[in-house]
Design an enzyme around this catalytic site. Structure first.
Site, PDB file in Angstrom:
ATOM      1  N   ASP A   8      -3.240   7.645   4.726  1.00 40.59           N
ATOM      2  CA  ASP A   8      -2.805   6.264   4.959  1.00 40.59           C
ATOM      3  C   ASP A   8      -3.438   5.745   6.250  1.00 40.59           C
ATOM      4  OD1 ASP A   8      -1.474   3.907   4.596  1.00 40.59           O
ATOM      5  OD2 ASP A   8       0.502   4.671   5.167  1.00 40.59           O
ATOM      6  N   GLU A   9      -3.540   4.413   6.381  1.00 44.81           N
ATOM      7  CA  GLU A   9      -4.071   3.766   7.604  1.00 44.81           C
ATOM      8  C   GLU A   9      -5.417   4.367   8.011  1.00 44.81           C
ATOM      9  OE1 GLU A   9      -2.686   1.199   8.572  1.00 44.81           O
ATOM     10  OE2 GLU A   9      -0.523   1.286   8.298  1.00 44.81           O
ATOM     11  N   LYS A  59       0.812  -1.219   0.000  1.00 44.70           N
ATOM     12  CA  LYS A  59       0.000   0.000   0.000  1.00 44.70           C
ATOM     13  C   LYS A  59       0.850   1.275   0.000  1.00 44.70           C
ATOM     14  CE  LYS A  59      -0.705   0.243   5.023  1.00 44.70           C
ATOM     15  NZ  LYS A  59       0.118   1.447   5.203  1.00 44.70           N
ATOM     16  N   THR A  60       1.971   1.266   0.753  1.00 42.23           N
ATOM     17  CA  THR A  60       2.818   2.464   0.790  1.00 42.23           C
ATOM     18  C   THR A  60       3.432   2.733  -0.580  1.00 42.23           C
ATOM     19  OG1 THR A  60       3.342   2.001   3.107  1.00 42.23           O
ATOM     20  CG2 THR A  60       4.755   3.571   1.969  1.00 42.23           C
ATOM     21  N   GLN A  89      -7.201  -4.775   9.874  1.00 38.98           N
ATOM     22  CA  GLN A  89      -6.101  -4.407  10.767  1.00 38.98           C
ATOM     23  C   GLN A  89      -6.458  -3.229  11.672  1.00 38.98           C
ATOM     24  OE1 GLN A  89      -1.932  -4.835   9.134  1.00 38.98           O
ATOM     25  NE2 GLN A  89      -3.009  -4.829   7.180  1.00 38.98           N
ATOM     26  N   ARG A 105       2.543 -10.748  10.376  1.00 41.44           N
ATOM     27  CA  ARG A 105       3.892 -10.182  10.556  1.00 41.44           C
ATOM     28  C   ARG A 105       4.950 -11.176  10.057  1.00 41.44           C
ATOM     29  NH1 ARG A 105       2.543  -5.960   9.749  1.00 41.44           N
ATOM     30  NH2 ARG A 105       0.525  -6.970   9.439  1.00 41.44           N
TER      31      ARG A 105
END
Length: 742
Positions: free
Chosen positions: A219-220, A32-33, A250, A611
């Site tokens: 973002d987020e 996504k980044t 998330q 993770r």
């Protein structure tokens, strides 16, 4: 700009869809980044949008710095893209325009937590509420109001009828706001709230920023609270070019104000929303992805998406049930050692993830025994934690009454109304007394003589507070001298008499609940040390506490195993991840289940699993030391949800007999326990449902006695709203809440 070579087809499509409102649901590890930064670069290089007209909002300073570095590389360091956290953006806006809200000047000061407590303490005293509302309770209510975007008047309407202290909270909040304005100060939540007020009340100012930030990126987005959502809604109102990236799966910060509905209902708030899904994972192997999918699909409150990877192969996810929590820790560290030897992993490739920080102690001990370096993410070693040192200060005073520093710490924590000024006066008095009388009295002497020979050491106004502290120490000394008193009973009495539980649980913050859990774990540690004859007396315990090695700077040795709570590692990745203590009432936590937050706990488990890049290992113990002694444990429901993709490798060592069960018996035992958990009823006493009613008083194991003030939901699944007085108002799922009717 060549972007097709580094992005997949869906990512390319997203980057080139530059106009209007776009929602990207980005699964874990889906890049996504990379998409967000390439979209910004595409706007500048291909669409010729001036870089200063682009805003990119992140949630942490670390993420901001990373995005700036990526954009510097793609656009050159002279670009003018405004990359910022929410709070930094709002601080910038208020530095320019806060005078419009009645503030004297733009050079305001931002209060930290200490400043806030000092102001609230003065307000409580002025209003005469000292014994009615604690500082923590007042600050919690104010923070809740501000995260909801509510003024004192609005918050009063919101809580009236639900909170018996609504009138007092209104007066405290109002006085607090007046004090901030008079002192030209803001608190951290004000940065958002005042920006929202500025935009809502001054259309010309809002339009100026709308014309500046023609293209907005967030973002987020799943972590936004209602105030942040409103600010974004206002900023995009003119040009309507809004691009948000997030993953509802998330969303794990509901306890600090994040609102998952901001992303779930996004297309209900904006017109002509284009929705994309990033489902290809570039981080993890297929077995890990399959487990994560199997777990998260059990959530109902989510947007459907299924992660996939084009990676081939990968080690199967391993679930290992151990006989005890000690054996679990030994097995994990032994497996780390074996994987390092077999595959060449470094220490820094491993992460041990826990649901709550108190679980980490056994793993710290095991790593120390292996002399394996480790670091704690977002925390300190167990015996170095502030709350453990607070308890130790009382034990030190019992052991050595002349220990002035421990006595000062005990006076400060939990708060007793004895401030720094009073402590300084007593110390100054001791110095003067000793010089005048050629004596050697200590702070302890002054405390114990405060009602007779040393009464002049402090003003009569605070003498009663010191006298109460003296009586508390005397009670502890009397308990220590009781015939036959065990060391663990003495430690438990000290903790109870000092009122650590009341002080920490007066706040509903997860951090304070975690601190109380750590203190409970400390009692468990003392019992274990007594059981294995490591310590016998208070003197033994004091020596044990004093010999804890100092923390090393994390930067001095980067090759360290990471021990962390799941919250602390969001956004990070490791080659090998252990999710430990994955047990009923631990993960998910019992409070989360009782309070109806099971889906957020499942999202936390999903974050933990994703993770892992190469190997994922999930463990649980058949027995675990708890506050009441050794307790039986069963695997978490999350393990059951993933088990069709998990190899069960069970090691139940029968420690009492010094032998191990044959492999087939071990596997059968593990499967039997799993079956028991799977078939367990959701509620132990269904008759209780019919007894819950408004006005009924109940008792909870942590919050004590409370009164049901509201019942919502259906008859078969009621939701109880309970007023616990100093501990605040809590909501519980009646089907699973552990409540006793009084």
């Amino acid at each position: 700009m060549k972007i097709d070579k580094v992005l997949n087809d869906v990512q390319n499509q997203i980057v080139q869809d530059t106009e209007g409102v776009v929602l990207v649901l980005a699964g874990a590890g889906s890049g996504k980044t990379r998409v967000l930064t390439h979209r910004v670069a595409y706007l500048v290089e291909e669409k010729l949008v001036p870089s200063h007209n682009i805003l990119a909002i992140t949630f942490t300073n670390k993420a901001t710095n990373e995005m700036k570095l990526r954009l510097d590389k793609q656009l050159g360091e002279d670009h003018k893209v405004f990359v910022s956290t929410f709070h930094s953006l709002c601080a910038y806006i208020l530095r320019n325009d806060i005078t419009n809200l009645g503030y004297a000047r733009n050079t305001f000061t931002i209060y930290d937590e200490t400043d806030q407590k000092r102001v609230i303490k003065r307000i409580l005293t002025t209003l005469g509420y000292d014994g009615d509302i604690t500082e923590k309770e007042a600050l919690r209510e104010i923070a809740t109001a501000k995260q909801l975007g509510l003024t004192p008047d609005q918050y009063y309407v919101f809580i009236k009828g639900q909170n018996k202290k609504a009138d007092k909270i209104y007066k405290i909040y109002s006085a607090y706001e007046l004090h901030l304005m008079n002192d030209n100060c803001l608190d951290f939540d004000d940065l958002l709230l005042k920006t929202k007020a500025l935009f809502e009340n001054f259309p010309d100012i809002l339009e100026r920023y709308q014309d500046w930030f023609r293209y907005i990126h967030v973002d987020e987005f799943q972590d936004t609270n209602p105030v942040q959502f409103r600010i974004i809604e206002l900023l995009q109102g003119k040009h309507k070019n809004l691009f948000v990236v997030g993953d509802d799966d998330q969303s794990i910060y509901g306890w600090r104000g994040a609102e998952i509905d901001n992303i779930l209902d996004f297309d209900k708030h904006f017109e002509n929303v284009k929705i994309y899904k990033l489902e290809q994972n570039y981080r993890s192997t297929k077995p890990i992805i399959d487990v994560a999918n199997n777990i998260i699909k059990n959530n109902v409150h989510r947007r459907e998406k299924v992660l996939f990877t084009e990676q081939k192969g990968g080690a199967e996810v391993l679930f290992n049930g151990l006989f005890s929590d000690k054996e679990e820790a030994r097995w994990v560290v032994d497996r780390i050692s074996n994987l390092k030897f077999k595959y060449g992993y470094r220490n820094s490739d491993f992460a041990i993830l826990v649901r709550k920080s108190s679980i980490s102690r056994n793993f710290e001990d095991a790593l120390n025994q292996y002399t394996m370096p480790y670091k704690l993410m977002g925390g300190t070693r167990f015996l170095d934690r502030a709350e453990i040192k607070d308890v130790a200060s009382y034990l030190n005073v019992l052991h050595n009454p002349q220990d002035g520093q421990s006595l000062i710490r005990a006076m400060r924590t939990p708060s007793k109304g004895i401030g720094e000024v009073t402590i300084t006066k007593m110390l100054d008095y001791a110095d003067k007394y000793n010089r005048a009388n050629n004596a050697n009295i200590t702070l302890h002497d002054i405390v114990f003589g405060i009602d007779n020979e040393h009464a002049e050491a402090i003003s009569s106004r605070v003498a009663n507070k010191v006298l109460e502290f003296k009586m508390m120490l005397m009670d502890m000394q009397d308990k220590k001298l009781e015939e036959g008193i065990s060391l663990d009973s003495l430690v438990k009495f000290v903790i109870e008499r000092a009122k650590f539980k009341e002080a920490l649980l007066s706040s509903s913050s997860e951090e304070d609940i975690s601190r109380w859990e750590n203190i409970q774990e400390f009692i468990v540690l003392v019992r274990e040390l007594i059981a294995n004859k490591t310590i016998v007396t208070l003197d033994d315990l004091i020596q044990r506490l004093s010999l804890v090695p100092e923390n090393k700077d994390e930067l001095t040795d980067l090759d360290q195993v990471t021990i962390a709570t799941v919250h602390a590692v969001k956004g990070l990745e490791f080659k090998v991840v252990f999710i430990v203590a994955c047990e009923t009432n631990v993960f998910p936590s019992v409070l989360s289940v009782e309070e109806g937050r099971l889906e957020e706990e499942r999202r936390l488990m999903y974050v933990a699993a994703t993770r892992a890049k190469e190997r994922l290992l999930i463990t649980w113990a058949g027995s675990r030391w708890g506050f009441s002694g050794m307790e039986r444990a069963t695997p978490s429901r999350f393990v059951l949800e993933a088990q069709n993709r998990v190899i069960i490798e069970s090691h139940f060592a029968v420690e009492e007999e010094g032998m191990e069960l044959p492999t087939t018996l071990m596997e059968n035992r593990a499967k039997q326990i799993i079956a028991q958990v799977k078939s367990a009823p959701k509620i132990a006493d269904k008759e209780k449902l019919g007894k819950y009613a408004k006005g009924v008083r109940v008792k909870h194991r942590l919050y004590g006695e409370g009164e049901i003030i509201l019942i919502t939901g259906s008859d078969s699944a009621p939701l109880l709203t309970i007023d616990f007085g100093d501990f605040g108002i809590k909501k519980f799922d009646a089907l699973v809440a552990k409540l006793d009717i009084i």
